[in-house]
Every structure is written in C-alpha cells, then in structure tokens.
Design an enzyme around this catalytic site. Structure first.
Site, short mmCIF file in Angstrom:
data_model
loop_
_atom_site.label_atom_id
_atom_site.label_comp_id
_atom_site.label_asym_id
_atom_site.label_seq_id
_atom_site.Cartn_x
_atom_site.Cartn_y
_atom_site.Cartn_z
N SER A 20 0.84 -1.18 0.00
CA SER A 20 0.00 0.00 0.00
C SER A 20 0.89 1.24 0.00
CB SER A 20 -0.88 -0.02 1.25
OG SER A 20 -1.69 1.11 1.24
N GLY A 21 0.61 2.16 -0.88
CA GLY A 21 1.37 3.40 -0.96
C GLY A 21 2.61 3.29 -1.84
N THR B 33 -1.65 2.62 -7.86
CA THR B 33 -2.75 3.35 -8.48
C THR B 33 -2.22 4.40 -9.44
OG1 THR B 33 -4.06 2.95 -6.52
CG2 THR B 33 -4.84 4.66 -7.99
N ASN C 80 -0.87 5.76 3.09
CA ASN C 80 -1.10 6.42 1.80
C ASN C 80 -2.28 7.38 1.95
OD1 ASN C 80 -1.68 7.13 -0.80
ND2 ASN C 80 -1.71 5.02 -1.60
N SER D 238 -5.30 6.00 -0.48
CA SER D 238 -5.17 4.56 -0.57
C SER D 238 -6.46 3.95 -1.16
CB SER D 238 -4.90 3.99 0.81
OG SER D 238 -4.76 2.61 0.70
N SER D 239 -6.28 3.06 -2.13
CA SER D 239 -7.46 2.40 -2.71
C SER D 239 -7.96 1.40 -1.69
CB SER D 239 -7.07 1.67 -3.98
OG SER D 239 -6.17 2.43 -4.74
N GLY E 83 -2.61 -3.16 -2.07
CA GLY E 83 -1.30 -3.77 -1.82
C GLY E 83 -1.27 -4.50 -0.49
N GLU F 175 -0.74 -5.36 3.10
CA GLU F 175 -0.90 -4.44 4.23
C GLU F 175 -0.52 -5.08 5.55
OE1 GLU F 175 -4.85 -2.86 4.12
OE2 GLU F 175 -4.32 -1.33 2.64
N1 ADP Z 1 5.10 8.08 -10.11
C1 ADP Z 1 4.84 8.89 -9.06
N2 ADP Z 1 5.23 10.17 -9.10
C2 ADP Z 1 4.94 10.99 -8.05
N3 ADP Z 1 4.27 10.63 -6.99
C3 ADP Z 1 3.87 9.35 -6.88
C4 ADP Z 1 4.10 8.43 -7.94
N4 ADP Z 1 3.56 7.24 -7.59
C5 ADP Z 1 3.01 7.39 -6.36
N5 ADP Z 1 3.16 8.66 -5.97
C6 ADP Z 1 2.69 9.25 -4.70
O1 ADP Z 1 2.43 8.18 -3.81
C7 ADP Z 1 1.10 8.22 -3.35
C8 ADP Z 1 0.57 6.82 -3.20
O2 ADP Z 1 0.48 6.18 -4.43
P1 ADP Z 1 -0.63 5.19 -4.79
O3 ADP Z 1 -0.50 4.90 -6.25
O4 ADP Z 1 -1.94 5.67 -4.35
O5 ADP Z 1 -0.24 3.94 -3.98
P2 ADP Z 1 -0.94 2.54 -3.95
O6 ADP Z 1 -2.05 2.55 -4.93
O7 ADP Z 1 0.13 1.58 -4.29
O8 ADP Z 1 -1.39 2.39 -2.57
C9 ADP Z 1 0.34 8.99 -4.37
O9 ADP Z 1 -0.73 9.65 -3.76
C10 ADP Z 1 1.40 9.96 -4.88
O10 ADP Z 1 1.45 11.11 -4.03
MG MG Z 2 -3.95 2.32 -4.74
#
Ligand code: ADP
Ligand code: MG
Length: 1107
Positions: A110-111, A115, A160, A163-164, A390, A392
C-alpha cells in the site's frame, strides 16, 4: 526522421544499470545500491528483463509530459531509459500488432504507487491510441471513471493519503486498429468497515469530506447536512484535513467526472442522498430502556436525525424505527420477533450504514460500466489493468487485511507461475540445458488460506454456518486445531505450542507468515465480517423506501423474494472472484510493474534501505534476475520465428521447404549469431539476450524496408517501362501519322507546283504551237487566197473565154437553127397546116387527163360513206367529170359498205330506209331518230314473270313491245299502256297487270296521223264499223314514234299488201264514237320537255301543246 537517426539505447548515459540483468556482481547489496543510486538521480524505473521496478518518488517528476509520451512512442523497449511508458508502449503495440490480449499487473505494498502507475499506463495508452471525436469521448469516459471511483473507494490511511480501499481490474477494449471501444471494470471487496470506524490517523472515504467541504449551502441544505465534520460520528476527527488535499476542489472534479462518465443529474442527486443518509445514520444514538422482563430494550435517543434520514430516503419513519428495535427471525414458516438491546441496535445501525455504502459503491461500478461499455459487438482486443490493494501490515490487522493479503499472495503466485516456474518448466519441456534456480513458491501459503477442507477461509465459513454459539474465539480454537502444524501458521494456543512463550503474539490473534512478511491478525470480528449479516427487518425497511436507488440496492428486502438460504459469505465470495480474476489473467500476456515504497513516511528523497530490502526479498526480485540471466530473454515457436525472419536469409526467402527448425538453423547460421546467444528447444528457439532479438528485429525492419524498396523499385520500373513503351508506341503512331501528313502536304505542294510549272510550260508550248499554227494557217490562207485569187482569175478568164465561146457557139447554133428552121418551114409549110393543130390538141388533152387521174388516184378520200371530203377539181372544164367521179366513188364505197352487212343489219337498215322515206323532211322528229337503233321489244315480256299471262295470250312474234301513253279521249289525260305489235294485231295491255285491254287486227288500222313537229303524239285511225273502233280512234304519245310508225307501216304492208296511210299534218280529224274531233297542235311551253300535253277543248277540238 531526425529522431530516428539518434541511436539511443538503454546503455547510453546509464546511471547504475538500467536492467538488473546486466548487474555485476549480482547480490542483494548491489541490487539495492543500484536502485538507490538510480533513485537518487531521479531514475525511479529499473528493468529486470521486461519487468519494470518502480520506486515511489513521492513527488512529481517531469517525466510524464506529452513530449515524453512522444519520445517513447513506437520505440523498442530497450531503446530508451527504463520507463513505465516503455512497458505501456510494448503492451499496446503487441496488442495492436500481434493481436495478443494484454494484462498489466501492478503489485506492491500500500502506498508503493500502484494506483498512480495504473493511471500512467492508461493515460499513455489513451495518448497513443487512435484519435477522433468518438474515440476521444470513449477515452475521456474511461479516464474520468477514475476520480469517481477514487472519491468513493479511496481513503487516507497511515500508509497512503489516497489509498485504494477496493480492488480494481479494468479491461480496456480495443478494435482491430487499436482504437479504444470501451471498458469493463471489476471491483473487489470494498473495505466497508471504514464507513463506520477508521483506525487512528486515518479517514473515512474521501467522498464524505468532499461533500461537506465542496457542496454549496443550498445543496447541503437539500441533503440535510451541515458543513462541520465534527457533527458526524462516522468521520474520524483527528485527520479530517489532509495536507495537500483540497477536498472542495476534488468535489468539483468528481462531479465533473460524473457528468462526463454519463451520470444523469437525478442519479447524482440520488447518490449524494444515499451518502448523506449513511453519514446521518452514524448520528442515530440509542439508549437502554428497561422492560418488564428485566431485559434492556434500545430506544432512539433523538428522533430528529431519524426523521431527516426518512425524509431524505422516503422511508416510513416508524418502519425504520421498528427495524432498529426489533429483529424478526423467520424459521420454518414461523416468525419470531425479538427486541434488540442497545449494542445490537448499534450493530444493526452500522451494518446498515456499511451495507448501504458498499452496495452504493458496487452500483456505481455497474453504472459506470454501463456508460463505458463497448457499443459494438465486433471482436475486441483487451488490455487489462489490475490495481489491487497492496500488501498491508497494520498494528491491528483484521478480516480486511487478511483478505487483502490473501489476494496479494495469489498475485505473487501468478507472478511465480508465469515468470519463474513456468519459465523453468518450459526449459525442461523444451529440452534446454538448465540449472534449477531456487525461489520461494508461496503456493503453500495460498493453500493455507484457500484449501477447500483445511484452509482458513473454509474453516471460517464452517464456523459461521455451524449451529450453536459461534464466536471469534471458537473460530480461533478451530484454527489452532487444524492449522497448528502448518509452517506458515502461528498461534499461542496451537497444538504444537511452538509459540507458547511468544509474548508478541496475543491470545486473541493468529499470525501468518506471508511471502511478504509476518502479519498478525486480530481474530475479533472475523465471524461477523464473514457473515456480513444485515437484519432482514432493515433490508425490508430499505426496500420499502420510495427512494428508487435505495430500493434498488436492497432487492432481497422484497418480501416476495424472500430467500431463506444464507447468502454466500464474504470470504467465499472473495475467493471465487479472485479465482475468476486469476483465470482471466492467465489467458493474457502479462506485463509486470512491481512497485516499491522507499520509505514509510510518504517522504520524497528518502530511501530506506531496510524497507526496500524487505520488499525486494519478498517480491523475489533477485530470483527473478537470476532466472532471467540464466535463461533466455525470448522464445518463440519455430514456425512463427521462421515466418517472421525468413526474409533475412536468401535460402529461407521467400519460401523454405523443409522443417521450420532447420530453416531457423540455416537462418541463424547465415546471420552469424554467436552460438551462445541461442538454443534450439524441441518446438521453440530460445534467444538468450534481448539484444540479439533487437538485432534481429532491426535487421528485419531494415530488410522489410529494403524489400519494400525493392518492390517499389520493381513496381516503379515496371510502371515506368510500361508507360515508356506506351509512350513510345504512341510516339511512333503520332510520328507516322505526322510524317504521313507532312509528306502528304509536301506531295500536294510539289504536285500543285508541278501542275503550275507544267501548266506554264504547256501554256507556253501551246502558245508557241498556236503561234506556229497561226503562222502556218496564215501562210496557208495566204497561199489559198493567192491561189484562190489566181484560180479565180484563171477561172474568170476561162469563163470569160468559155462564155465568149458559148455565146459564139450559141449564136452559131441559133443562127444555124434559124437557118435550119427557115429552111424546114420553107420545106414543110404545106404539110403542117392540114393536121398538126388537131393532133397537138388531142395529145395535150390526153396528157392533162392522164395527169388528172393519176393525181386523183393519190388523193382518194377514205372509204367511209359519211366522209364528205373530195379533192378540188384542177380544171374548170373537168367540173362535171369530177362530180360524176365523186358520185360513182360514193356509190361504190356505199356498196362496199353494204356488202359487209349481216342479214339482221340489212333488216335494220331496211327499216331505217323505210323510216327515211316516210318521214325525212316531213316530220321534225325524224332527224333525232336516225341515230337511235330500232329495238322493237323494249319491254321484255317473256322475261318478266308479271307478264306471263300476257305472253301466253300472245303466241305470235312480238314486233313492238313498248310502254306508251294512251290519251284519254274525254279529257286528254295520259295513262300508261303496254303497246304490243304482232304480225297481225295491235294489242293494248294494262301496264301493271298485263291484262289485255284492246286488240286491233292490223286490217282494221286505216291510217296513222301525226304532227310535223318535234313531238311523239300520234293517232291510230280505225276502220269504221270494225269491232275495235267502238270507242273511236286511239291517241298515243311515245318516245319511239318514228320507229313505231315505221314498223306499223312495214308490218301492215307485209300482212295486208296495202300501204298504210300516214298523214303528217298539224291539224287532223279523229273519230270518237260518233264525233269527229279535230286534233290541233299548238305551240306549248317548253317545260314538259318533248312530251305533248293534250287538252280536250270542246266536243270538236282537242288541243295538243307541243314544245
Ligand atoms: N510516479 C509517481 N510520481 C509521483 N508521486 C507518486 C508516484 N507514484 C506514487 N506517488 C505518490 O504516492 C502516493 C501513493 O500512491 P498510490 O498509487 O496511491 O499507492 P498505492 O495505490 O500503491 O497504494 C500517491 O498519492 C502519490 O502522491
Ligand atoms: Mg492504490
């Protein structure tokens, strides 16, 4: 073109190594160092072969611009520095060009950036695939489905901020040309417990905060909400505001996105009403009220909130109120109603809120799917993007984490299946020399959870369905019994008591050694959450709502559809949907993005080695590199391989006859690919290094270009040649026609010139000739003239001489004659005087007569008796001779004429002659009758049956049968009678009947009288005293008077030998009985033609008026 010439490569300007396969030496440290080095230089992406490792930078990097998209578009995977775009491009192109369905598997904690990665992939694909208004709308809808789902399904967690809280798998569908057609979203298990309770430092789902911050006062009022977060029990207060998140702005974004995706205004309204209702449900509070039986019964503290909810949702307040106080259990047609205590009432309230919200979320997904689904039914290519929650590990992990982590185990499993295990197994299958590489296979953990008999989920289900009291503790006991020996299961109370002294493991927990680490799960709530029960009273109350959306969310509330069977548990539902997902993924070509979280603080520029190391370990990335390095980067069955590269070698192009493998061997030999770069498997060729493959691809591309050029060249050559030949042919035709024309012209010109010259010459010659001829002629003429003159002169001279001579001779002759005459006359004077005069006269006369007759002979007139011509007489003295001659000739020709007559003609002429003797010059009527033939029987009595009697009565020959007018003796009027003359009699008969009226023997007819004029009136006198004469003489008028009189005369003559007296006079007497009547002819008018009109004037006079 310019871009093409810059031969960039993964190897250019490389920080560390871009592809871990190239890492030397390969160990954990170097692996992490390489990642760290790259991370420090803002290189967040690194490859392991075709797998992309992505490290979350936690800040925005300038590497996602449209220019970057263009840079990566249509480039080879290894051509540029590692990027998520390279992977997206590869996946999209192999989908479009090779027709392979793709899936993009994004994994990580997660994070870690899953996404974000999924959004980057989607936006890249959207940027490079087809354009056009329709396509753009599809793209826009697909992209805008994200903010909507994120608002309702994402929340801030400690890991996060966005977070989804649900799993999402999205199939994007393309047509054959790679244009997007639509998509299908599948959602997996929303973490609905978050609706009613959030862990410390976390928030509820974004949408609640967004409504309260972003909605207008008006809208809030409609939803009966207040802006203040603290008014709502369901909103965790400690982190209501998140740094860098503008809920109000996001609310506008979400509403806009909803509009784009295709939500109607009333739908949006309903959705927010449900959200408001959920929020307000949290504010309903209960208080205990003692009852007679000593049990507590819950009562709603403040009914205002309930009232507002009911107003919002159109539920009958009392129904909902009752549903919060009572619970009806139906079993075998029995309904038992029990009261709820306060705790149960709260449980019921929260269950309702969670159900409302999670069902709303599922409905949203369905609704979005309706909007974005592909309209056509054509075959589609599919690219699936999986962004699932992810792995957790929290302080307190519950059922949700258990489920989430199980899902991640499954994903790891499929990764292992498709990359590590499958790869190694394939080498063995294909007979490629291979040293086995050890890796951790998490199948055993999956089995621990999902085994149908001994799996944790199966046991949880069993517990839930078991009769009797079921609690989380009994479930844990069961786990302790069944799973005690499992390597990855840990519990204080398990049978083998390995962990009896492990104080870090509380009694109410069990621990699982996941592939990604140990996770301790609080058993509390497992049974409840798995059961996912909502009291039927509540679902029925919801179904009764007049709010159509809420009604639709609770179909089981319909009493008509009561289903006593338990619904499937949450765990088994999830297991089934994960199994479907796995099956789905296995049919597609996988592309991996493995996300790594560099630190736990969501901080930029911080790289926590230990944290990263842990992730690398459990993700099995090192093993991944090892397998890649030991193995082959690329494999392909011989046939497609040969088909793809056969143009690179003369022997295999264009057709290879023989086994495909031999063809590939020949091909690779020819291309001089080093032997260590490839191996021949049983059915496939294995290429060790991607570079070799790219080399092949480049060669192929080059060769294809060459071939295209060749084809183009040949085609152009052929085209030019045919065109040239055609032009040449045409040119010859044109030239020949032109030459012909020119020659014709020239010839005509020459011809006309020749003619002119010729004519001049001829003219000149002719004139010359003419001159000569004229000269000659003149000479001739002159000679002739001279000759003529000369001859003339001679002739005249001769003539003169001859004349002179003749005159002299004549004179001599005359003189001589005179002399002779004189002599003769003197001699014969005496003889001549006596006879010569008479003889000369007679001779001359004779001569004249001779000449007259001879001339007459030639001048004879025609033989026609009526020809009056007769030549004139030549000499007066021949007058009487001439007349006599004429008379003789006439008599002769008349005789000649008569001699031709037949007897009958003779008879007719005799009659005519008779008539002429009788009437010529006596009666004026006569001349007109000459030309008329005498027919006698004008009436053909024998032929007319009417007159049969008459005919029978008369047996003699009929001489005349004619209709005449008989004049009445008394008044002079005329009446028609048939007048018959036979040899002996004259008969009068009635014209109509043919009856004989009178019969007069010819001997009794004494006389016939008539006028001298031009009329047909006549009287027949009868002998006095004869039988017929009793009435007196007859008066008639006839058109054929002359003929009748003539025939009467002739017949009488031949019968009686007496000449009938014919009196022609203009006044005569007739005898009527005793009277003598005078018939007098007077001149009458002409109007009656030739017919005379008679008038009896008095006893003595009958006047006949003749014309
Ligand atoms: N490629 C990226 N560039 C900049 N910031 C990113 C990137 N990927 C993730 N982040 C930051 O990380 C945070 C969490 O990412 P996210 O995709 O929501 O994580 P996950 O879905 O794996 O839990 C996002 O809100 C963003 O601020
Ligand atoms: Mg996500």
């Amino acid at each position: 073109m310019a871009k093409m010439e810059v031969k960039t490569s993964l190897l250019d300007n490389m920080i560390g190594v871009g592809d871990m396969v190239l890492l030397e030496p390969l160990n954990e440290d170097s692996f992490i160092n390489n990642l760290k080095k790259r991370f420090d230089h803002n290189e967040v992406y690194t490859y392991i072969g075709s797998v992309v490792i992505s490290i979350n930078p936690y800040r925005s990097l300038p590497i996602y611009s449209p220019e970057k998209v263009e840079e990566y578009r249509n480039r080879n995977f290894y051509e540029l520095s590692p990027h998520i775009f390279a992977l997206s491009d590869e996946a999209y192109r192999s989908l479009r060009d090779q027709d392979k369905d793709q899936c993009i598997l994004i994994t990580g904690e997660s994070g870690a950036g899953k996404t974000e990665a999924s959004k980057l992939v989607m936006s890249y694909v959207a940027a490079v695939c087809g354009k056009g208004a329709e396509v753009n709308q599809v793209k826009e809808q697909l992209l805008q489905s994200n903010p909507v789902l994120e608002a309702f399904g994402n929340a801030k967690t400690v890991r996060n901020d966005n977070s989804s809280r649900f799993g999402k798998y999205m199939d994007i569908e393309f047509d054959f040309k790679g244009d997007p057609l639509g998509g299908v979203i599948s959602n997996y298990l929303l973490e609905k417990s978050r609706v009613v309770k959030q862990p410390r430092g976390e928030r509820n789902f974004h949408i609640f905060y967004q409504i309260l911050s972003g909605a207008s006062e008006d809208f809030l009022c409609k939803l009966k909400l207040e802006r203040d977060f603290s008014r709502y029990n369901y909103l965790g207060l400690d982190s209501a505001r998140v740094n860098g998140v503008d809920d109000a702005a996001n609310f506008r974004t979400v509403r806009n996105a909803m509009q784009i995706v295709g939500f109607m205004d009333h739908e949006t309204q309903s959705i927010f009403e449900v959200v408001a209702a959920v929020l307000k449900l949290g504010n309903i509070e209960f208080k205990p009220e003692s009852r007679v039986n000593g049990l507590d019964e819950s009562k709603i503290k403040d009914k205002n909130e309930l009232k507002e909810i009911c107003e919002l949702t159109g539920i009958d307040q009392s129904v909902l109120e009752r549903a919060f106080s009572f619970r009806t259990v139906e079993a075998k047609q029995e309904k038992v109603s029990t009261t709820l205590n306060v705790a149960q009432a709260y449980y019921a309230r929260d269950a309702l809120a969670k159900n409302l919200y999670s069902r709303l979320f599922s409905w949203l997904v369905t609704r979005i799917n309706e909007s974005i689904k592909a309209q056509t039914k054509v075959r589609k290519k599919v690219m699936g993007v999986l962004d699932i929650y992810g792995f957790e590990i929290f302080e307190d992990n519950s059922f949700e984490q258990f489920i989430i982590n199980y899902c991640n185990e499954k994903l790891q499993q499929i990764f292992i299946e498709l990359t590590l295990k499958e790869e190694q197994e394939e080498y063995i299958r294909e007979g490629i020399e291979w040293t086995h590489i050890e890796y951790f296979n998490n199948a055993i953990i999956c089995d621990l959870i999902e085994n149908n008999q001994t799996g944790i989920l199966a046991m949880l289900d069993e517990e839930c369905l078991r009769p009797g009291t079921v609690t989380d503790e009994t479930f844990l006991e069961k786990l302790n019994q069944v799973c005690a020996t499992h390597q990855h299961f840990e519990s204080r109370m398990s049978k083998c008591s390995r962990f009896l002294n492990d104080t870090s493991l509380p009694h109410s927990c069990f621990r699982i050694q996941h592939y990604a680490g140990k996770v301790m799960y609080q058993v509390e709530g497992f049974v409840d959450k798995n059961n996912d029960l909502l009291y039927r009273d509540l679902s029925q109350a919801m179904w009764k709502a007049s709010h159509s959306l809420i009604k639709a969310l609770f179909p089981e509330g319909n009493p008509a559809k009561i289903n006593l069977k338990r619904p499937p548990t949450a765990g088994s539902q999830f297991k089934a949907s994960v199994a479907t997902l796995m099956k789905n993924l296995q049919t597609k070509n996988p592309n991996y993005i493995r996300c790594i979280k560099p630190n736990d603080k969501k901080a930029a520029h911080v790289f926590n080695d230990a944290l990263v190391c842990h992730q690398i370990r459990y993700l099995g990335l090192l093993e991944n590199v090892r397998v890649r390095r030991a193995g082959y980067a690329f494999r392909q069955a011989y046939e497609p391989c040969l088909e793809r590269y056969k143009m690179l070698c003369k022997q295999t192009w264009p057709h290879w006859r023989g086994p495909a493998r031999a063809g590939v061997e020949v091909l690779f030999n020819e291309l001089e690919i080093p032997e260590e770069e490839f191996s021949f498997g049983r059915s496939k060729i294995f290429i060790r290094n991607p570079r070799t493959l790219f080399k092949l691809e480049d060669l192929r591309k080059q060769r294809l270009e060459d071939l295209a050029t060749l084809i183009q060249k040949i085609y152009r050559g052929w085209k030019c040649r045919t065109r040239f030949l055609l032009m040449k042919k045409s040119q010859i035709v044109i030239a020949s026609w032109y030459r012909r024309y020119a020659q014709q012209k020239k010839y005509q010109k020459i011809k006309s010139s020749a003619i002119i010259v010729q004519s001049y010459i001829r003219g000149w010659k002719a004139r010359k000739l003419l001159r000569e001829l004229k000269h000659q002629k003149r000479c001739n003429e002159a000679a002739t003239t001279i000759a003529a003159y000369w001859h003339g002169t001679q002739a005249r001279r001769e003539l003169k001489r001859l004349k002179e001579e003749a005159r002299r001779k004549h004179a001599v002759a005359v003189i001589w004659a005179y002399w002779l005459g004189l002599k003769v006359r003197r001699e014969y004077r005496k003889f001549f005087r006596a006879n010569a005069g008479r003889k000369i006269y007679e001779f001359i006369l004779q001569r004249i007569m001779q000449k007259y007759f001879l001339e007459m002979k030639n001048k004879m007139p025609s033989l026609s008796p009526i020809d009056k011509n007769w030549p004139a007489r030549p000499y007066f003295f021949l007058d009487s001779t001439h007349k006599e001659l004429k008379r003789i000739f006439h008599l002769w020709r008349c005789k000649k004429y008569r001699d031709q007559f037949t007897d009958q003609q003779k008879l007719i002429y005799e009659e005519k002659l008779e008539a002429s003797e009788l009437f010529k010059d006596k009666k004026a009527l006569y001349p007109a009758s000459v030309g008329q033939p005498f027919q006698g029987a004008y009436l053909e009595i024998s032929k007319n049956p009417k007159y049969k009697k008459l005919k029978d009565a008369v047996d003699e020959k009929i001489i005349i049968a004619e209709v005449v007018n008989k004049i009445n003796r008394a008044n002079g009027k005329a009446a028609s009678r048939i007048f018959l003359l036979t040899k002996n009699n004259v008969l009068l008969a009635d014209q109509k009947s043919g009856n004989i009226k009178s019969e007069v023997p010819l001997g009794d007819v004494t006389k016939v009288s008539m006028s001298s004029q031009n009329d047909g009136f006549f009287a027949v006198h009868l002998k006095e005293g004869s039988g017929a004469a009793s009435k007196g003489d007859f008066l008639f008028s006839s058109d054929h008077l002359i003929e009748m009189a003539t025939k009467l005369y002739r017949t009488t003559l031949s019968q009686t030998k007496q000449k009938l007296n014919i009196e022609i006079s203009d006044e005569f007497l007739v005898q009527f009985r005793q009277d003598k009547v005078c018939v007098k002819f007077i001149q009458g008018s002409q109007k009656n033609g030739n017919i005379p009109t008679c008038k009896r004037k008095n006893n003595r006079l009958l006047e006949v008026a003749v014309p």
